[in-house]
Write a protein that holds these residues in place. Structure first.
Motif, PDB file in Angstrom:
ATOM      1  N   PHE A   1       0.617  -1.695   0.280  1.00  0.00           N
ATOM      2  CA  PHE A   1       0.306   0.177   0.194  1.00  0.00           C
ATOM      3  C   PHE A   1       0.943   0.845  -0.002  1.00  0.00           C
ATOM      4  O   PHE A   1       0.872   1.989  -0.917  1.00  0.00           O
ATOM      5  CB  PHE A   1      -0.478  -0.090   1.146  1.00  0.00           C
ATOM      6  N   LEU A   2       1.611   1.309   1.192  1.00  0.00           N
ATOM      7  CA  LEU A   2       2.402   2.686   1.189  1.00  0.00           C
ATOM      8  C   LEU A   2       3.142   2.415   0.159  1.00  0.00           C
ATOM      9  O   LEU A   2       3.251   3.370  -0.842  1.00  0.00           O
ATOM     10  CB  LEU A   2       3.454   2.235   2.001  1.00  0.00           C
ATOM     11  N   GLY A   3       3.995   1.122  -0.899  1.00  0.00           N
ATOM     12  CA  GLY A   3       4.532   1.549  -1.573  1.00  0.00           C
ATOM     13  C   GLY A   3       4.379   2.087  -2.940  1.00  0.00           C
ATOM     14  O   GLY A   3       4.505   2.597  -3.519  1.00  0.00           O
ATOM     15  N   ARG A   4       3.027   1.122  -2.701  1.00  0.00           N
ATOM     16  CA  ARG A   4       2.503   2.289  -4.157  1.00  0.00           C
ATOM     17  C   ARG A   4       1.991   3.213  -3.830  1.00  0.00           C
ATOM     18  O   ARG A   4       2.175   4.358  -5.098  1.00  0.00           O
ATOM     19  CB  ARG A   4       0.880   1.383  -3.810  1.00  0.00           C
ATOM     20  N   GLU A   5       1.637   3.971  -3.008  1.00  0.00           N
ATOM     21  CA  GLU A   5       1.064   5.829  -3.255  1.00  0.00           C
ATOM     22  C   GLU A   5       1.852   6.397  -2.907  1.00  0.00           C
ATOM     23  O   GLU A   5       2.808   7.653  -3.458  1.00  0.00           O
ATOM     24  CB  GLU A   5       0.422   5.551  -1.669  1.00  0.00           C
TER      25      GLU A   5
ATOM     26  N   LEU B   1       6.301   9.727  -6.653  1.00  0.00           N
ATOM     27  CA  LEU B   1       7.542  10.127  -6.661  1.00  0.00           C
ATOM     28  C   LEU B   1       7.228  10.337  -8.466  1.00  0.00           C
ATOM     29  O   LEU B   1       8.223  10.997  -8.801  1.00  0.00           O
ATOM     30  CB  LEU B   1       7.680   8.937  -6.764  1.00  0.00           C
ATOM     31  N   ASP B   2       6.372   9.731  -9.278  1.00  0.00           N
ATOM     32  CA  ASP B   2       6.029  10.081 -10.384  1.00  0.00           C
ATOM     33  C   ASP B   2       5.623  10.947 -11.189  1.00  0.00           C
ATOM     34  O   ASP B   2       6.347  11.479 -12.374  1.00  0.00           O
ATOM     35  CB  ASP B   2       5.392   8.689 -10.685  1.00  0.00           C
TER      36      ASP B   2
ATOM     37  N   ASP C   1      -0.165  15.224  -3.746  1.00  0.00           N
ATOM     38  CA  ASP C   1      -1.333  15.209  -3.795  1.00  0.00           C
ATOM     39  C   ASP C   1      -2.151  15.514  -5.054  1.00  0.00           C
ATOM     40  O   ASP C   1      -3.211  14.582  -5.704  1.00  0.00           O
ATOM     41  CB  ASP C   1      -2.440  15.196  -2.413  1.00  0.00           C
ATOM     42  N   GLY C   2      -2.587  16.686  -5.532  1.00  0.00           N
ATOM     43  CA  GLY C   2      -3.607  16.884  -6.211  1.00  0.00           C
ATOM     44  C   GLY C   2      -3.121  16.176  -7.569  1.00  0.00           C
ATOM     45  O   GLY C   2      -4.039  16.227  -8.784  1.00  0.00           O
ATOM     46  N   ARG C   3      -2.327  16.076  -8.381  1.00  0.00           N
ATOM     47  CA  ARG C   3      -1.673  15.862  -9.088  1.00  0.00           C
ATOM     48  C   ARG C   3      -1.074  14.302  -9.245  1.00  0.00           C
ATOM     49  O   ARG C   3      -1.613  13.777 -10.382  1.00  0.00           O
ATOM     50  CB  ARG C   3       0.819  16.486  -9.432  1.00  0.00           C
ATOM     51  N   VAL C   4      -1.396  13.715  -8.547  1.00  0.00           N
ATOM     52  CA  VAL C   4      -1.707  12.650  -8.397  1.00  0.00           C
ATOM     53  C   VAL C   4      -2.798  11.922  -8.348  1.00  0.00           C
ATOM     54  O   VAL C   4      -2.716  10.901  -9.645  1.00  0.00           O
ATOM     55  CB  VAL C   4      -1.071  11.621  -6.820  1.00  0.00           C
TER      56      VAL C   4
ATOM     57  N   ALA D   1      -8.507   9.052  -7.606  1.00  0.00           N
ATOM     58  CA  ALA D   1      -9.173   9.505  -6.154  1.00  0.00           C
ATOM     59  C   ALA D   1      -8.187   7.907  -5.873  1.00  0.00           C
ATOM     60  O   ALA D   1      -7.368   7.144  -6.718  1.00  0.00           O
ATOM     61  CB  ALA D   1     -10.595   8.986  -5.552  1.00  0.00           C
ATOM     62  N   LEU D   2      -7.908   8.002  -4.596  1.00  0.00           N
ATOM     63  CA  LEU D   2      -7.522   6.688  -3.792  1.00  0.00           C
ATOM     64  C   LEU D   2      -7.985   5.705  -4.196  1.00  0.00           C
ATOM     65  O   LEU D   2      -9.432   5.554  -4.633  1.00  0.00           O
ATOM     66  CB  LEU D   2      -7.289   7.001  -2.489  1.00  0.00           C
TER      67      LEU D   2
END
Lengths: 350, 375
Positions: free
Chosen positions: A34-38, A43-44, B81-84, B90-91
Motif C-alpha cells: 500500500f505505502l509503496g504504491r502510494e 514520486l512519479d 497529492d493534487g497531481r497524483v 482518487a485513491l
C-alpha cells in the motif's frame, strides 16, 4: 515487457515549471504494498526525480510515466548482486525500503527471509552502489507493549527482545541491521520511520481488519491507550523523509491517544470481555487454526501501553499530521472529514 | 446527511466544554511546544549540565533556515497529492459500506455514554473523572471528613512535586490529595499522582486510576508532566508504604532510591512535603500472606480484622478522620543545581531529609490528634 510501460525522461506538463527535471533517481522496494504504491504515484509526478525504479515481485498496475518496474525477489540469494548492478547502472540516489510484512504470517521461515535477509541483500546492494540515502519503514510495535513502557516512548529507547513474537523479533533485527549499516556507511543517510498502526479508508492490513469486525475482544480489567496514524499522513511522512535528508529514527504518529474501549465505542464495535488467560488461549487456538490473522501475543497491545512520542518527527522532520486520532477514526469509518486540519502542514514557527 | 439521521452521533456532537482542558497539549499551537525546554530524552548517562535541549541531533544554529526548508518541502508534498489525483484518479477502491456498519453507527452513541471522545495525553477522561469525583467527594467530605492545612504552599501555577506518605492498602490517599488540591486550593489545580506498577496494572483499578488522572510512575512520565508545568504527586514509599502493617503505622519506610529528588533537581520543581494522617488506620493490616500471591497475581493477600472474613464488606475502609498537611516548599534546585542529580550520596541525603520532614509533620499531627475516628 515490464519496462515497455515506462517512458523515460518524458517531460510532463505536470512537472513544475520552476525546477528542472531533477537528476535524482529513486528506487522503491515493496512497490506493490500500500505505502509503496502510494509513494510511487507521488514520486512519479515529482519533478526532482528523473526516473523511479519500482522493485517487487508483483507489478503495481498504474499508469506510470517515469517508473520502471523491475521484478526482483529480495529473498533470492543473488538478489544483492542484481540490485547492486541495477542501482549502479541507473545511478540510484534514494531508496525507500518498504518490502516488509504488514501482518504476521504463519510462514515464519519465509517472513524471516523477506524481512531480515531481504534487508541484508538490499543493504549489501546499497553499500556497493553508494546510494545517497535510504528510508526504511518500521513500526512503533517494535517497542512492544510492555508494562514497563513509559506513556510516550521516545526513539532513544532501547528495543526489547520479543521472546514470544517472531514477527516483532524480525522487525527489531531489521532495525539493528540498519543501525549497523548506517554506522559502517556514513556516506548513506539512513532514515527509519517507525509508524504507528496505520488506519484509513483504503489501506487493508490486519489492524484495519481487526477494527472492521463487529466484535472485538476486550481483556477484562485492561484498557490501554492506543495510537494510530492516518494513511495519508503515513504517505506524507515517507515523502518528506525521502525528499529531504534526515538521517535518524522517527516515530510517525497521529496526535492524541484514546483508550481501547473508547476506540471501539467510536467505531461502534462491540467489546467482548473475557479474562486474559482465556483470551490468550482462545487467540492461540484461532491463530493455529488460521481463523484469525493476529497471533496471541498481539493481545499484549490490548493490555499494555505501546504509545510513541512523535515530537522528534514534528521537530526535525517537519512532519505535521493532518489527521488527529479522532479524524483518523472518522475517516476510517468513511465519515465526512469534519475535523481534518488542512493547515496542519504549515510550519513557519520557530 | 448521515449525521442528521444519527442525531447523537458522538462524532458529530460539538466537543464538550471540558475538551480544551483534556486535549493533549500538542494540539495547542506548536509554538508553545517549541520552547526548547520541554521534553528531554532521558539517557542513562544522566545529563551533567542542565542542557535544556532536545538532544544532540538538533543544531539550533541551523534551525531558522531548516524550518523554511522543511516548510517548503511540506508544501511541495501537499501539492503532489493534487497531481497524483490528476494522473491516477482518487485513491483506489475504498472499502465497501455494509449493513453492519449501519448497525455500528446506531450502536455508537450508546457505547459513547459516560465517556468522552478525547482523553488527555496521559489518559485522563474528563467525563469518567467527573463521574468518579462524586464518589470521591462523598469520601472526602462525609466519610473521611478530610481537613487540610497549608494548601497555600502549593504554587498557583507552575510545576511542583507533592511528596507524601503512602498507606492504606488501597490508594485512597492519592485520590484525597487530588481532591483536596482541586477543591481547597485557590487555583483549583489538577494533581497528577504517579501510580506504582502494582496498582497501575491491577485489573480495573489501574484503568480507573488512569482515567481519573493517575499516571504510571516512571521517570519519563514524571519529567514530561513536570516539563508541562503540572502538579505531580509522588508517594516514594511505594508498595512498602501501601502495605504497611498496622504495627508500623506512621513510620515512614525507605523513600525509594531517591528518584523524586533527582526529578526535582533536574526539572527545577519545588518539593512540597505532605503528611497524610488518618489514612494509615483505614485498613488495619494485621499480616500479609505472600504464599498465595502467585495465584492471585498480587504481591500479598492482606489480612485485616474484617478482610477476608466479611468478604467484600471487609474492603470497607474504617471511617477515620483524615488530615492532609502540606508543608513549605523545598527548593533543592536553587540550592544545589541540576547537576547535583548525579551526586548519589547527596540525592540520598536529600531524600532522607524530606522523609524526616514528613515524619516530623506526621508526629506533630499525631500528638495533636485525640481520636482516630473524630480527630
Amino acid at each position: 515487457m515490464s519496462k515497455a510501460s515506462s517512458k523515460r525522461h518524458r517531460p510532463t506538463e505536470l512537472a513544475k515549471q520552476s525546477a528542472p527535471t531533477g537528476e535524482r533517481v529513486a528506487a522503491l522496494t515493496g512497490a506493490y504494498s500500500f505505502l509503496g504504491r502510494e509513494v510511487l504515484k507521488r514520486l512519479d509526478v515529482d519533478h526532482r526525480f528523473a526516473r523511479v525504479l519500482a522493485i517487487d515481485v508483483r507489478k503495481p498496475n498504474l499508469p506510470f510515466q517515469k517508473t520502471q518496474f523491475h521484478k526482483i525477489d529480495l529473498t533470492v540469494p543473488t538478489a544483492d548482486g542484481d540490485l547492486a548492478a541495477l542501482f549502479a547502472r541507473e545511478g540510484v540516489t534514494d531508496v525507500l525500503h518498504a518490502a516488509f510484512l504488514s501482518a504476521p504470517t504463519h510462514n515464519l521461515a519465509w517472513a524471516h527471509e523477506l524481512e531480515v535477509i531481504g534487508t541484508l541483500h538490499l543493504l549489501n546492494a546499497i553499500g556497493e552502489a553508494k546510494v545517497d540515502q535510504l528510508v526504511a519503514l518500521s513500526a512503533t510495535a517494535v517497542y512492544g507493549a510492555h508494562p514497563h513502557n513509559p506513556n510516550f516512548i521516545s526513539e532513544g529507547q532501547e528495543l526489547r527482545n520479543h521472546p514470544s513474537s517472531q514477527y516483532l523479533r524480525d522487525k527489531v533485527e531489521v532495525e539493528r541491521q540498519l543501525h549497523r549499516f548506517s554506522k559502517e556507511n556514513p556516506g548513506t543517510a539512513v532514515t527509519i520511520l517507525r509508524m504507528a498502526a496505520i488506519l484509513g479508508p483504503t489501506i487493508d492490513s490486519f489492524v484495519t481488519r481487526f477494527f472492521s469486525r463487529p466484535v472485538c475482544p476486550l481483556l477484562m480489567g485492561y484498557d490501554p491507550l492506543l495510537q494510530f496514524v492516518h494513511e495519508g499522513d503515513a504517505i506524507d511522512a515517507c515523502l518528506i523523509a525521502l525528499l529531504g535528508r534526515h538521517p535518524g529514527v522517527f516515530n510517525i504518529v497521529a496526535e492524541g491517544v484514546l483508550p481501547y474501549t473508547t476506540v471501539l465505542a467510536l467505531l461502534g464495535r462491540v467489546p467482548v470481555p473475557m479474562p486474559s488467560f482465556l483470551a490468550y488461549r482462545l487467540s492461540r487456538a484461532l491463530w493455529m487454526t488460521q481463523v484469525f490473522d493476529s497471533p496471541p501475543n498481539f493481545l499484549d497491545f490490548l493490555r499494555f501501553l505501546c504509545v510513541a512520542d512523535g515530537t522528534k518527527a514534528r521537530r526535525e522532520l517537519g512532519f505535521r499530521p493532518r489527521y488527529d486520532i479522532q479524524a483518523t477514526l472518522r475517516d476510517f469509518l468513511r465519515l465526512p472529514p469534519a475535523q481534518v486540519r488542512e493547515t496542519a502542514m504549515a510550519v513557519g514557527r520557530g | 446527511m448521515a449525521s442528521k439521521i444519527l442525531g447523537d452521533d458522538p462524532f458529530a456532537a460539538p466537543p464538550p466544554p471540558s475538551d480544551t482542558e483534556s486535549r493533549p497539549p500538542e494540539l495547542d499551537p506548536p509554538a508553545k511546544k517549541a520552547a526548547p525546554k520541554r521534553i528531554r530524552k532521558r539517557t542513562p548517562p544522566s545529563v551533567s549540565v542542565p542542557a535544556r535541549n532536545y538532544g544532540p541531533s538538533i543544531d539550533t544554529s541551523r534551525r531558522p533556515d531548516r524550518l523554511a526548508e522543511i516548510d517548503q518541502l511540506c508544501r511541495e508534498v501537499r501539492e503532489l497529492d493534487g497531481r497524483v489525483q490528476e494522473r491516477f484518479g482518487a485513491l483506489s477502491a475504498r472499502r465497501e459500506f455494509t449493513p453492519l456498519d449501519l448497525l455500528a453507527r446506531l450502536y455508537r452513541p450508546l457505547a459513547m455514554r459516560e465517556r468522552s471522545q478525547t482523553v488527555d495525553e496521559f489518559g485522563r477522561d474528563p467525563e469518567v473523572a467527573a463521574r468518579v469525583d462524586r464518589l470521591i467527594d462523598f469520601l472526602y467530605r462525609r466519610y473521611f471528613r478530610v481537613s487540610t492545612e497549608g494548601v497555600g504552599h502549593i504554587p498557583a501555577e507552575g510545576r511542583a512535586l507533592i511528596v507524601a506518605n503512602h498507606s492504606g492498602t488501597l490508594p485512597y490517599d492519592g485520590a484525597m490529595v487530588m481532591h483536596a488540591v482541586r477543591n481547597e486550593h485557590d487555583a483549583h489545580r489538577e494533581v497528577r499522582p504517579l501510580v506504582e506498577d502494582f496498582v497501575f496494572h491491577f485489573p480495573y483499578l489501574g484503568t480507573l486510576m488512569n482515567r481519573i488522572g493517575g499516571v504510571r510512575a516512571c521517570p519519563e512520565n514524571a519529567i514530561r508532566l513536570l516539563d508541562q508545568d503540572q502538579l505531580v504527586a509522588v508517594f516514594p514509599e511505594g508498595l512498602k508504604g501501601i502495605g504497611k502493617l498496622f504495627a508500623q503505622r506512621y513510620q515512614l519506610q525507605r523513600f525509594g532510591r531517591g528518584g523524586f529528588i533527582k526529578l526535582a533537581l533536574e526539572t527545577d520543581a519545588p518539593i512540597i512535603p505532605t503528611a497524610i494522617v488518618g489514612a494509615e488506620e483505614i485498613h488495619p493490616l494485621l499480616t500479609k500472606i505472600t504464599w498465595l500471591s502467585k495465584t492471585f497475581g498480587i504481591p500479598y493477600l492482606p489480612i485485616t480484622p474484617t478482610f477476608p472474613w466479611l468478604g467484600p464488606l471487609g474492603l470497607l475502609p474504617l471511617p477515620s478522620k483524615w488530615f492532609v498537611l502540606f508543608g513549605e516548599p523545598l527548593y533543592f534546585n536553587a540550592e544545589y543545581g541540576a547537576e547535583a542529580a548525579n551526586d548519589r550520596i547527596l540525592v540520598n541525603r536529600l531524600a532522607e531529609q524530606v522523609r524526616q520532614r514528613i515524619q516530623e509533620m506526621i508526629d506533630h499531627q499525631l500528638a495533636r490528634r485525640r481520636s482516630v475516628l473524630f480527630g
